[in-house]
Every structure is written in C-alpha cells, then in structure tokens.
Design a protein around this motif. Structure first.
Motif, PDB file in Angstrom:
ATOM      1  N   ALA A  55       0.803  -1.221   0.000  1.00 24.19           N
ATOM      2  CA  ALA A  55       0.000   0.000   0.000  1.00 24.19           C
ATOM      3  C   ALA A  55       0.834   1.269   0.000  1.00 24.19           C
ATOM      4  N   TYR A  58       1.850   1.786  -3.460  1.00 24.27           N
ATOM      5  CA  TYR A  58       0.618   2.145  -4.171  1.00 24.27           C
ATOM      6  C   TYR A  58       0.282   3.615  -3.932  1.00 24.27           C
ATOM      7  N   GLY A 109       2.164  -3.023  -6.130  1.00 27.76           N
ATOM      8  CA  GLY A 109       1.470  -1.812  -5.698  1.00 27.76           C
ATOM      9  C   GLY A 109       1.641  -0.659  -6.655  1.00 27.76           C
ATOM     10  N   ASN A 376      -5.320   4.143   0.710  1.00 26.18           N
ATOM     11  CA  ASN A 376      -4.419   2.997   0.769  1.00 26.18           C
ATOM     12  C   ASN A 376      -3.307   3.188   1.785  1.00 26.18           C
ATOM     13  N   LEU A 380      -5.393   0.390   3.535  1.00 30.51           N
ATOM     14  CA  LEU A 380      -4.830  -0.892   3.116  1.00 30.51           C
ATOM     15  C   LEU A 380      -3.535  -1.207   3.843  1.00 30.51           C
ATOM     16  N   SER A 381      -2.705  -0.192   4.109  1.00 26.52           N
ATOM     17  CA  SER A 381      -1.420  -0.469   4.737  1.00 26.52           C
ATOM     18  C   SER A 381      -1.563  -0.734   6.228  1.00 26.52           C
TER      19      SER A 381
END
Length: 456
Positions: A55, A58, A109, A376, A380-381
């Motif tokens: 992430a 990303y 990512g 993210n 997400l991370s």
C-alpha cells in the motif's frame, strides 16, 4: 460523452482489469502459514507484506500517476500499470526472503496504482453525476469478485497440493507450493491489455465554454492546493471515513481465513473457499446497494448523499464487526462477517464518487490520487497491521487473533461513522461551490444542474 453502449463496454473492460488486480493483491492472505514457515516471518511482518509493503508503494506512486491521468492517454497508462503488476506478481514466485517478497509486492502496488485514478477519471467523463453511482457500483463489484476468486482459486490450489511442499515447474524448476500460486495467477492479466487500449478516450472539456482542453491546460498544482485549502474540512472527513472503513475491510479480510483456522480449526483451504464465496455475495449486494441508494438520494436533492450513505454504512457494519469474532461456530462467524461486508462494501461506490463531486472536472485525476494516497496509505497499509500488532503485542498469542478482531473491528466502524457525520455540512458546501451554487442549510435541495456534470 460517449454513447451508453460505449460507456458500458468500458465499464466491462475495467471490471475485468479490477478482477485481476484483486486476485493478484489478495491471494497472499491464504498463504500466510506456509510463507511464515518458509521465510521465518511473524504475523506483523506478514501484515507488512500484505499491507504496508504493497500500500505504501501504491499510495506514493499514485500521486504522480494522478497528475499523469490529467495529461496523457488513460488507456495507455492503465495498460502499462497492468503489465507491471502482473509481472511483479509472477516474480513473487521466485522470492527467497522477506525483503525480496516485500520488494516484489511493492512493484505490484506501483502497477496497481494506475488503476483507480484512471477508472475514476474515465467514469467521470463517461457518465452524468446522477448515473455515476450505478456505474461505479457495477465496476466496484469487481473488487469483491476478484477478492472472492483469489480466495476460492487459491483455496483450490492449496487443497490440490495439500501435503506437497515442492512443485516441479517446467522451465523454472522446483518451487514451494505457495510460490507456485503466484506463478499461476500473474500472467493471465496480460490478456486484457488489448481491450484496455481499445477504450474510448473522451475529449476533455472545461465545461464552461465547452472548449476542448489540451494536456497543457491541466490545472497547476497551486490551483489544486488552493481548492483543497478552501474545502479542507470536506476532504478531510470524506477521506477519513473512507480510510477507516477500508482499514476495517482490508484488515479483517486479510486475517479472517487465519482466524477461522486458529479459532475453529477450519483448514485454510476450506476457510478460504467459504470466506471467498461470502465476500463475493456480500460485497456485490453492498456495493450495488450503496451506488443505487446514493444515486437516488442525489437525484432527490440530497447533495451530501455519498458521505451520508458512508456514515450509515459504518453504523450498519458496527454490530456485525463486534459480533463475528465471538461467534460460537465458524458458520455463524462467516454469516456475521458477511453482514459486515455488506455495509463496508458501500465505500467502494460512495468513496470514489464522492471525490468526483468534491473535485472540479480537470482535477479528478489528481484528486483521485490524493484520495487513494490516504485510502491505501492508511486503509490498506494499516488495516492488516492493526490486527497483527494487537495479536503480537497486546495479547502476545497468535491464538488470540479473535480478540484482536473483537477489539479493533468495531472501533474502526465507530470512528468511520463519526468522521462521516461530522463532515456533512462541509461536504455540501464544497459540492455547491463546484456547481456554482449557494448551499442551503438543509440536505434536501433541488437536483444538481448541468454545471455539476462538468465539475465547474
């Protein structure tokens, strides 16, 4: 705007791209146990590979990519990203250490960072505001189909090679079973590239005088910063609510198969299969409901519909998030987790469409990149890592993963609801400013006019 058949063809192609994106992204959650055993990793280190390693790359790559979206061919940019993440997924099948796996996941990512900015920008150009919710909802179903397919297909592979630690691959040689999964799922996404390159690229217009804008006419960074400063409350609360729900979805999604194994003794292949099916069904219902409901509310005059639905979705997810880790049986746990996913899935529609309404048309690529950086970079991370840290540090026993879920999941849902409802007034003000209107104190207003469609 393109003809409807052209626009919906584009949605279908982007749907397929997103499926491959989530298959490549989520398959690792089924392989936690063998990866930990082979590479000597802890739950926290695994969560960093699933979350932060992917992430952070990303999110950071998304910022310059967002600026590129406003300047160059979007189908070409997405094709390049697709080729990169498929290649890096394939390379995950050759790693021999934690740093190598983290580096390969970072490449995945970076490649996938092209996806959402391009999608948000294209769908914003293909559909009018009161139809975007449905378009985004149909597209967003692909995330849950992709996640489900990753779990179902991964489970089938794990089951097929149960008891086999090494697989002999032609031209490659012997690899571990978990490495073989990456070798299988990486290359197929490349088949979609010709269809991506065929997507309709609209002429981009300011919407004011109707003139076509060249890439050089894209807004300066100072203009983007100025817009964010004027409406910082709207962006902050919208991004926070979305990121917190993302932490809930990605965090629980990464650990539920392991939770089922550790708590109920359910084999990982069976748990992954069942959770994959639940994710597809619940996610589809939730994302379509979020899009349709917020579209109808917007058409009826509720200009803060996207953020309001986000808030109600967070409240709806709260009791399910609190209950599923305490379930007496794995079947009940899956049913309750499915109920949570129905509500958290709404963010896949309301989050991206909300950015469309907060940003003027020519800032959509950049605004999407900023949104994804937050979504993210935090969601997400940190989502998988929060539950891993609670397990490793707070409770000190991997068998107590259920307790980490019981504490973390409802807390995230409650914070998301608080952020959403705090920002409704600021959200309405920003939407009205983009439409050239004066906001009313009530959320009930006339439907947005044509100016909103162009983002001016």
């Amino acid at each position: 705007m393109p003809r409807p058949i052209v626009a919906w063809y584009g949605v279908a192609v982007l749907f397929a791209v997103q499926i491959f994106s989530f298959v490549d992204r989520q398959a690792l959650s089924l392989l936690i146990a063998p990866i930990k055993a082979d590479l000597g990793m802890s739950d926290t280190e695994v969560s960093l590979v699933i979350g932060l390693g992917f992430a952070l790359a990303y999110a950071i790559a998304g910022l310059p990519i967002g600026r590129l979206v406003d300047r160059i061919s979007r189908p070409a940019l997405l094709s390049a990203g697709l080729a990169l993440w498929c290649g890096c997924t394939f390379l995950c099948g050759f790693v021999r250490s934690f740093p190598q796996l983290a580096l390969a996941r970072s490449g995945v990512g970076i490649g996938e960072a092209t996806g959402t900015p391009v999608v948000v920008s294209l769908l914003g150009d293909w559909f009018l505001p009161h139809r975007r919710g449905l378009a985004f909802a149909v597209f967003a179903v692909s995330a849950y189909v992709g996640t489900g397919l990753a779990l179902v297909a991964g489970s089938a592979i794990v089951h097929a090679f149960a008891g086999v630690s090494v697989v002999e691959v032609p031209l490659v040689g012997p690899v571990r079973t978990w490495q073989f999964v990456f070798l299988l799922i990486g290359p197929p996404g490349l088949l979609v590239i010709p269809f991506v390159l065929s997507l309709f690229e609209p002429r981009r217009s300011t919407g004011a005088a109707g003139r076509t804008m060249a890439a050089s006419d894209a807004p300066e960074l100072s203009q983007v910063v100025g817009h964010y400063r004027r409406h910082w409350r709207a962006f902050t609360t919208q991004h926070a609510a979305s990121a917190l729900l993302a932490m809930l979805f990605y965090g629980t999604g990464a650990w539920v198969p392991e939770f089922l194994r550790r708590t109920y003794g359910l084999p990982i292949a069976q748990g992954g299969l069942l959770f994959g099916l639940v994710t597809v069904a619940a996610g589809t219902v939730g994302v379509l409901s979020g899009g349709v409901i917020s579209d109808r509310m917007l058409k009826a005059g509720c200009t803060d519909a996207r953020l309001r639905v986000t808030g109600f979705a967070a409240l709806g997810a709260l009791p399910f998030a609190a209950a599923f880790p305490h379930a007496a049986t794995p079947g009940l746990a899956l049913a309750l987790a499915g109920g949570m996913i129905v509500f958290t899935a709404a963010i896949s529609t309301t989050g991206s469409t909300g950015v469309q309404e907060l940003a003027p048309a020519r800032m959509r690529g950049t605004a999407s990149a900023v949104y994804l950086f937050v979504f993210n970079g935090i969601g997400l991370s940190l989502g998988p890592t929060v539950f891993a840290l609670l397990t490793d540090r707070a409770f000190g026993d991997e068998a107590l993963l259920w307790r980490a879920l019981a504490v973390g999941a409802p807390s995230l849902a409650a914070l998301a609801a608080l952020a959403a409802f705090t920002g409704l007034s600021s959200y309405r003000t920003c939407v009205a400013a983009n439409a050239g209107e004066t906001p009313r104190s009530s959320a009930r207003r006339g439907p947005p006019g044509p100016a909103l469609a162009t983002g001016v």
